[in-house]
Design an enzyme around this catalytic site. Structure first.
Site, PDB file in Angstrom:
ATOM      1  N   GLU A 147       0.816  -1.214   0.000  1.00 52.36           N
ATOM      2  CA  GLU A 147       0.000   0.000   0.000  1.00 52.36           C
ATOM      3  C   GLU A 147       0.853   1.269   0.000  1.00 52.36           C
ATOM      4  O   GLU A 147       0.784   2.076   0.922  1.00 52.36           O
ATOM      5  CB  GLU A 147      -0.951  -0.019   1.215  1.00 52.36           C
ATOM      6  CG  GLU A 147      -1.883  -1.215   1.191  1.00 52.36           C
ATOM      7  CD  GLU A 147      -2.855  -1.252   2.374  1.00 52.36           C
ATOM      8  OE1 GLU A 147      -3.971  -1.742   2.180  1.00 52.36           O
ATOM      9  OE2 GLU A 147      -2.477  -0.811   3.476  1.00 52.36           O
ATOM     10  N   VAL A 148       1.665   1.415  -1.040  1.00 48.38           N
ATOM     11  CA  VAL A 148       2.539   2.588  -1.139  1.00 48.38           C
ATOM     12  C   VAL A 148       2.042   3.504  -2.258  1.00 48.38           C
ATOM     13  O   VAL A 148       2.269   3.228  -3.429  1.00 48.38           O
ATOM     14  CB  VAL A 148       4.001   2.172  -1.432  1.00 48.38           C
ATOM     15  CG1 VAL A 148       4.903   3.404  -1.399  1.00 48.38           C
ATOM     16  CG2 VAL A 148       4.469   1.120  -0.443  1.00 48.38           C
TER      17      VAL A 148
END
Ligand code: ACM
Ligand code: ZN
Length: 641
Positions: free
Chosen positions: A190-191
């Protein structure tokens, strides 16, 4: 220990016997998220005891997050002096961290019980707490506060700043000294890439390293972390996003978005740990992840060649704690942990649910002795309520998809009960926490039908046939609250239709008399995305109306907000509209708990048409991860008395 606990007398005596254990997988893990909510050390030691009791051998300790950095690191005091504390919901600081001494205690306690503690230090995202301490390690320079909202946040470590890797090197030095485990988890999930795209230093890094785009930059970042770990004699494991920009050599992938990441990893010659949201996310309620689903979980994805399958190290249950403060951990772990123990430990092949339930009953008898309060196993029933043509109400109980898929062989039956809604009934609490009904209140049926003069609760309980041949309750009861309404069963015309994703069950979900529960997806709530509710109901004849009301739910984490205000109108003829009043509320949009509110206005005589306008908040508020983006309005019922 299991045998000692099972000894009925509890006197420590055992029958003579021989037990051989050969767990199917090498990695039988549990993730504990200490970032969102902290656990005290005695609670963690108690968890280790329980993991060992159930044959788990990896405690994956998630120590750093947007909402808190939990590991004290020598030389970088701000990580915990600043990064360990956020503003709690009551406005006071919430947080804390683990000292080196506490970590050593946990690691040693676990080792003595054959449990390896694998620390997770999240990068390059989920690091806002570290950025609050060292804003110069971000792309924008900050300043930042330790995050108070759950979700995915834009600010991540700057990939163009070598000081980031200097800090990570120091952190890994300390981690390698504290944790003897071969692996260090680096997160990697989740970047968001927005900051990197806009950052001159990140762009310079892209150019200098000859990388095609920011996805490759993520791969480069993870590979650089991998080499820092390699220098310290540790192996890297990360979430399946680490596949995106090219895996570091020797990296292990932990699959969470389904199992495709694990398949890709093992087919490329890497190892994988499998913990998909669909089978292993124990932060989910039993309705989303039922016991029977966990028992059926096979960490080896179908269709793998034997050599690739052999690289599946095992699986893990993941206990994220956004909604699981320490005192609720048991309810999420039990009884499902016993099913995961079988999924990871028992030989390959289908698991027999009836036999498992018989064994589970033995375990459930120990839990009180261990101070364990289990949650529900499952929520196997759905209730559909409707008003019938002759003015009665009808409620039908159906198996949900999971129950249908897994319980067919257990002769599933339904029993139902209808009771006047007791004063004690709390719609905001799940049915399993309501007072239990006596056996005599139930009848063997999956349909209830009757008149409705006062508010009632209709309940349904699933029964399954155990391996002893007896029918026994399985999972939590389902319940629906019914309320009499002059609008019941009347058609509703909406100026803008509800979302096709959340249209509600049945023909007239806004006038079916059924109140929604705590789950906005329970079929009784109707969702409007980026739109107001503007509903008109024809009562069929001029009517004396005492009160009109509308219920709405707020679930800020799901981008659902209470309406700004609700306006009520009545009309004798469908042309002239009388203002019946406007209702608003005092609930903060920042409120993180779910809130259900009823908006009401007084009626008048000779009303044939009722119109209700609920104004969508218009967009996620400035503090929200979705700020400025369209938000939802969810309503369950327009009631006319
Ligand atoms: C994850 O649940 N974001 C790994
Ligand atoms: Zn940058």
């Amino acid at each position: 220990r299991q045998l000692l606990l099972a000894g009925a007398a509890g006197d420590g005596r055992l029958p003579a016997g021989r037990a051989e254990l050969a767990p199917r997988f090498r990695w039988r893990g549990m993730l504990l998220d200490s970032g969102r909510h902290l656990q005290d050390v005695p609670t963690i030691l108690r968890l280790v005891d329980q993991l060992a009791l159930y044959g788990f051998n990896v405690l994956h300790w998630h120590l750093t997050e947007d909402q808190g950095w939990r590991l004290e690191v020598p030389g970088h005091p701000a990580l915990t002096e600043v990064g360990a504390w956020r503003t709690g919901p009551d406005g006071r600081p919430y947080g804390g961290y683990y000292t080196a001494g506490q970590v050593r205690e946990v690691v040693a306690y676990a080792a003595a019980r054959f449990v390896t503690v694998v620390p997770e230090i999240e990068l390059p995202g989920h690091c806002k707490a570290a950025l609050a301490a060292y804003p110069e390690l971000s792309c924008t320079g900050g300043p930042f506060a330790v995050e108070t909202q759950w979700g995915i946040h834009a600010d991540v470590f700057c990939a163009g700043n070598d000081a980031v890797f200097a800090l990570l090197g120091d952190v890994f030095d300390h981690v390698a000294g504290l944790f003897p485990a071969a692996y260090v988890h680096i997160g990697g999930d989740e970047v968001p890439k927005d900051r990197w795209l806009a950052c001159p230093r990140c762009r310079a890094r892209l150019a200098a390293e000859g990388l095609a785009d920011v996805h490759d930059l993520q791969g480069w970042f993870v590979r650089r972390a991998g080499s820092l770990l390699q220098d310290r004699g540790r192996r890297l494991i990360g979430w399946d996003e680490i596949l995106e920009g090219g895996l570091p050599p020797g990296a292990t992938v932990q699959s969470w978005r389904g199992t495709a990441g694990a398949v890709a990893a093992v087919e490329a010659g890497h190892d994988a740990v499998v913990s998909p949201t669909s089978d292993a996310y124990f932060d989910y309620d039993a309705g989303q992840l039922p016991l029977e689903q966990v028992l059926a979980f096979d960490p080896v994805p179908a269709g793998l060649a034997p050599a690739a399958a052999a690289r599946i190290l095992g699986g893990a249950l993941n206990l994220w704690t956004e909604y699981v403060p320490q005192e609720r951990i048991d309810r999420h772990l039990y009884p499902r942990v016993a099913a995961m123990a079988e999924a990871l430990g028992a030989p390959a092949g289908p698991k027999q649910l009836a036999a498992f339930l018989a064994r589970l009953a033995v375990h459930a008898a120990w839990w009180p002795r261990l101070g364990i309060t289990p949650g529900p196993a499952s929520r196997p029933l759905r209730l559909e309520a409707a008003r019938t043509a002759d003015g009665d109400y009808a409620v039908r109980a159906d198996l949900d998809a999971s129950a249908r898929a897994h319980l067919g062989g257990l002769d599933p039956r339904v029993r139902m009960a209808a009771v006047p809604r007791p004063e004690a009934w709390q719609a905001a609490r799940p049915p399993e926490e309501q007072p239990a009904l006596p056996d005599a209140a139930w009848s063997a049926t999956d349909r209830w039908r009757g008149p409705l003069e006062a508010p009632m609760v209709v309940l349904a309980q699933l029964l399954v046939r155990g391996s002893d041949g007896e029918l026994q309750p399985y999972g939590a009861p389902a319940a629906v609250e019914l309320e009499p309404s002059l609008a019941a069963g009347r058609p509703v015309a909406c100026a803008a239709p509800p979302s096709t994703r959340y249209p509600g069950h049945g023909e007239h979900p806004l006038t079916d008399g059924a109140r929604g529960g705590r789950d906005f997806a329970d079929g009784r709530w109707v969702g409007f995305e980026a739109a107001d509710l503007d509903a008109t109901i024809d009562l069929g004849a001029p009517t004396t109306v005492a009160e009109v009301s509308l219920r709405a739910i707020q679930d800020a984490n799901a981008w659902i907000f209470l309406p700004r205000q609700v306006r009520f109108y009545g009309s004798p003829d469908g042309r002239r509209w009388d203002d019946l009043g406007t209702a608003d509320h005092q609930v903060a949009d920042r409120e993180q708990q779910k809130v259900i509110r009823e908006f009401t206005a007084a009626g008048r005589e000779q009303v044939r048409w009722v119109r209700v306008v609920a104004e969508n908040l218009g967009g996620c508020p400035p503090w929200h991860p979705g700020k400025g983006q369209p938000c939802w309005l969810f309503v369950d019922e327009i009631r006319v008395r």
